[in-house]
Design a protein around this motif. Structure first.
Motif, mmCIF file in Angstrom:
data_model
loop_
_atom_site.group_PDB
_atom_site.id
_atom_site.type_symbol
_atom_site.label_atom_id
_atom_site.label_comp_id
_atom_site.label_asym_id
_atom_site.label_seq_id
_atom_site.Cartn_x
_atom_site.Cartn_y
_atom_site.Cartn_z
ATOM 1 N N VAL A 91 35.102 56.080 25.326
ATOM 2 C CA VAL A 91 35.194 57.312 24.540
ATOM 3 C C VAL A 91 36.432 57.149 23.667
ATOM 4 O O VAL A 91 37.474 56.686 24.156
ATOM 5 C CB VAL A 91 35.354 58.551 25.450
ATOM 6 N N ALA A 92 36.355 57.528 22.418
ATOM 7 C CA ALA A 92 37.481 57.369 21.504
ATOM 8 C C ALA A 92 38.749 57.979 22.092
ATOM 9 O O ALA A 92 38.744 59.103 22.595
ATOM 10 C CB ALA A 92 37.168 58.009 20.157
ATOM 11 N N GLY A 93 39.827 57.199 22.083
ATOM 12 C CA GLY A 93 41.114 57.688 22.541
ATOM 13 C C GLY A 93 41.355 57.585 24.035
ATOM 14 O O GLY A 93 42.435 57.910 24.513
ATOM 15 N N GLU A 94 40.360 57.144 24.801
ATOM 16 C CA GLU A 94 40.487 57.011 26.254
ATOM 17 C C GLU A 94 40.097 55.596 26.667
ATOM 18 O O GLU A 94 39.208 54.999 26.071
ATOM 19 C CB GLU A 94 39.574 58.015 26.971
ATOM 20 N N PRO A 95 40.708 55.078 27.727
ATOM 21 C CA PRO A 95 40.303 53.742 28.179
ATOM 22 C C PRO A 95 38.942 53.779 28.876
ATOM 23 O O PRO A 95 38.610 54.747 29.546
ATOM 24 C CB PRO A 95 41.399 53.358 29.172
ATOM 25 N N ALA A 96 38.184 52.720 28.684
ATOM 26 C CA ALA A 96 36.952 52.536 29.447
ATOM 27 C C ALA A 96 37.346 51.928 30.793
ATOM 28 O O ALA A 96 38.284 51.136 30.875
ATOM 29 C CB ALA A 96 35.997 51.613 28.699
ATOM 30 N N ARG A 97 36.648 52.341 31.854
ATOM 31 C CA ARG A 97 36.974 51.873 33.199
ATOM 32 C C ARG A 97 35.696 51.567 33.971
ATOM 33 O O ARG A 97 34.727 52.330 33.903
ATOM 34 C CB ARG A 97 37.723 52.943 33.985
ATOM 35 N N VAL A 98 35.742 50.475 34.716
ATOM 36 C CA VAL A 98 34.691 50.217 35.690
ATOM 37 C C VAL A 98 35.324 49.482 36.869
ATOM 38 O O VAL A 98 36.146 48.582 36.685
ATOM 39 C CB VAL A 98 33.489 49.436 35.099
ATOM 40 N N SER A 99 35.000 49.934 38.065
ATOM 41 C CA SER A 99 35.471 49.308 39.300
ATOM 42 C C SER A 99 34.318 49.252 40.279
ATOM 43 O O SER A 99 33.441 50.108 40.261
ATOM 44 C CB SER A 99 36.596 50.133 39.938
ATOM 45 N N TRP A 100 34.357 48.226 41.126
ATOM 46 C CA TRP A 100 33.358 48.166 42.186
ATOM 47 C C TRP A 100 33.988 47.687 43.476
ATOM 48 O O TRP A 100 34.946 46.920 43.478
ATOM 49 C CB TRP A 100 32.174 47.284 41.814
ATOM 50 N N HIS A 101 33.452 48.200 44.565
ATOM 51 C CA HIS A 101 33.770 47.680 45.892
ATOM 52 C C HIS A 101 32.758 46.582 46.138
ATOM 53 O O HIS A 101 31.550 46.816 46.033
ATOM 54 C CB HIS A 101 33.644 48.787 46.942
ATOM 55 N N GLY A 102 33.248 45.396 46.422
ATOM 56 C CA GLY A 102 32.371 44.279 46.738
ATOM 57 C C GLY A 102 32.653 43.795 48.146
ATOM 58 O O GLY A 102 33.787 43.893 48.621
ATOM 59 N N TRP A 103 31.630 43.288 48.816
ATOM 60 C CA TRP A 103 31.828 42.800 50.177
ATOM 61 C C TRP A 103 30.894 41.635 50.468
ATOM 62 O O TRP A 103 29.843 41.493 49.846
ATOM 63 C CB TRP A 103 31.647 43.910 51.209
ATOM 64 N N ALA A 104 31.360 40.800 51.395
ATOM 65 C CA ALA A 104 30.567 39.671 51.880
ATOM 66 C C ALA A 104 30.855 39.527 53.365
ATOM 67 O O ALA A 104 31.958 39.813 53.821
ATOM 68 C CB ALA A 104 30.938 38.392 51.123
ATOM 69 N N GLY A 105 29.860 39.084 54.122
ATOM 70 C CA GLY A 105 30.025 38.920 55.564
ATOM 71 C C GLY A 105 29.759 40.207 56.319
ATOM 72 O O GLY A 105 29.722 41.294 55.742
ATOM 73 N N GLU A 106 29.580 40.064 57.613
ATOM 74 C CA GLU A 106 29.294 41.215 58.476
ATOM 75 C C GLU A 106 30.587 41.957 58.833
ATOM 76 O O GLU A 106 31.619 41.316 59.057
ATOM 77 C CB GLU A 106 28.595 40.762 59.758
ATOM 78 N N PRO A 107 30.539 43.289 58.904
ATOM 79 C CA PRO A 107 31.741 44.044 59.292
ATOM 80 C C PRO A 107 32.323 43.529 60.602
ATOM 81 O O PRO A 107 31.584 43.270 61.557
ATOM 82 C CB PRO A 107 31.237 45.479 59.437
ATOM 83 N N GLY A 108 33.636 43.327 60.626
ATOM 84 C CA GLY A 108 34.316 42.876 61.824
ATOM 85 C C GLY A 108 34.306 41.376 62.050
ATOM 86 O O GLY A 108 34.980 40.881 62.944
ATOM 87 N N SER A 109 33.548 40.639 61.252
ATOM 88 C CA SER A 109 33.475 39.183 61.435
ATOM 89 C C SER A 109 34.649 38.496 60.731
ATOM 90 O O SER A 109 35.279 39.070 59.841
ATOM 91 C CB SER A 109 32.149 38.636 60.895
ATOM 92 N N ASP A 110 34.931 37.263 61.149
ATOM 93 C CA ASP A 110 36.031 36.510 60.556
ATOM 94 C C ASP A 110 35.802 36.186 59.091
ATOM 95 O O ASP A 110 36.751 35.943 58.351
ATOM 96 C CB ASP A 110 36.269 35.202 61.318
ATOM 97 N N ASP A 111 34.537 36.171 58.660
ATOM 98 C CA ASP A 111 34.266 35.849 57.257
ATOM 99 C C ASP A 111 34.080 37.091 56.379
ATOM 100 O O ASP A 111 33.725 36.980 55.210
ATOM 101 C CB ASP A 111 33.054 34.915 57.135
ATOM 102 N N ARG A 112 34.344 38.269 56.926
ATOM 103 C CA ARG A 112 34.207 39.503 56.161
ATOM 104 C C ARG A 112 35.282 39.563 55.073
ATOM 105 O O ARG A 112 36.461 39.333 55.322
ATOM 106 C CB ARG A 112 34.328 40.725 57.072
ATOM 107 N N LEU A 113 34.851 39.891 53.862
ATOM 108 C CA LEU A 113 35.748 40.063 52.727
ATOM 109 C C LEU A 113 35.380 41.361 52.034
ATOM 110 O O LEU A 113 34.213 41.583 51.712
ATOM 111 C CB LEU A 113 35.608 38.888 51.754
ATOM 112 N N ASP A 114 36.349 42.228 51.838
ATOM 113 C CA ASP A 114 36.169 43.471 51.079
ATOM 114 C C ASP A 114 37.115 43.438 49.895
ATOM 115 O O ASP A 114 38.313 43.183 50.055
ATOM 116 C CB ASP A 114 36.504 44.693 51.947
#
Length: 170
Positions: A91-114
């Protein structure tokens, strides 16, 4: 001149996560309107950023990002499930923004990444555009990424920025 900052949700504030990276480019001759369509369409990412592949949406969403949209892509060797957490179209005069939560691996596992990957694009005076991308990460893979030299996240996100700019230039 005041420049805008990323909005961080609880649990992803830099300094309180296992890894953090920040990349920024300010370039003349481009605008938010030139950059946004390339970032807003995950299917286009692989056309200018070699570290992105197989982007797709869930729930009959897409091809563009939107608030709450769930999507998938592969990056840094991780299959990433993601959901848009902030979406502010240009929008004119305002910054555009986009964010996402990304994840890989099962919750609680050693390979979990958030992760929380955030982008801010704003037009600056004198026909310049600022593109800021920052990411925070939690989990054992993030601890290892934070130790890696050279830093794969800083270098990978710089490649993404460079590709985005090259793709947007006439």
């Amino acid at each position: 001149m005041k420049m805008n900052a990323i909005n961080w949700p609880e649990g992803f504030v830099p300094g309180f996560t296992d890894n953090y990276c920040s990349n920024e480019v300010i370039i003349a001759g481009l605008t938010t309107a030139d950059i946004w369509p390339l970032l807003n369409s995950p299917a286009l990412w692989s056309s200018y950023y070699q570290n992105s592949a197989n982007a797709r949406f869930y729930d009959n969403k897409g091809p563009e990002l939107e608030q709450g949209a769930r999507f998938y892509f592969e990056t840094f060797g991780f299959p990433v499930e993601a959901q848009v957490t902030e979406y502010v179209a240009p929008v004119a005069g305002e910054p555009a923004r986009v964010s996402w939560h990304g994840w890989a691996g099962e919750p609680g596992s050693d390979d979990r990444l958030d992760v929380l990957h955030a982008w801010l694009i704003e037009d600056l005076p004198d026909n310049r555009v600022r593109i800021l991308t920052q990411e925070t990460q939690n989990g054992k893979p993030a601890v290892e990424l934070a130790k890696a030299q050279p830093n794969p996240m800083i270098n990978g996100h710089q490649d993404w920025l460079n590709g985005l700019i090259a793709a947007a230039q006439p």
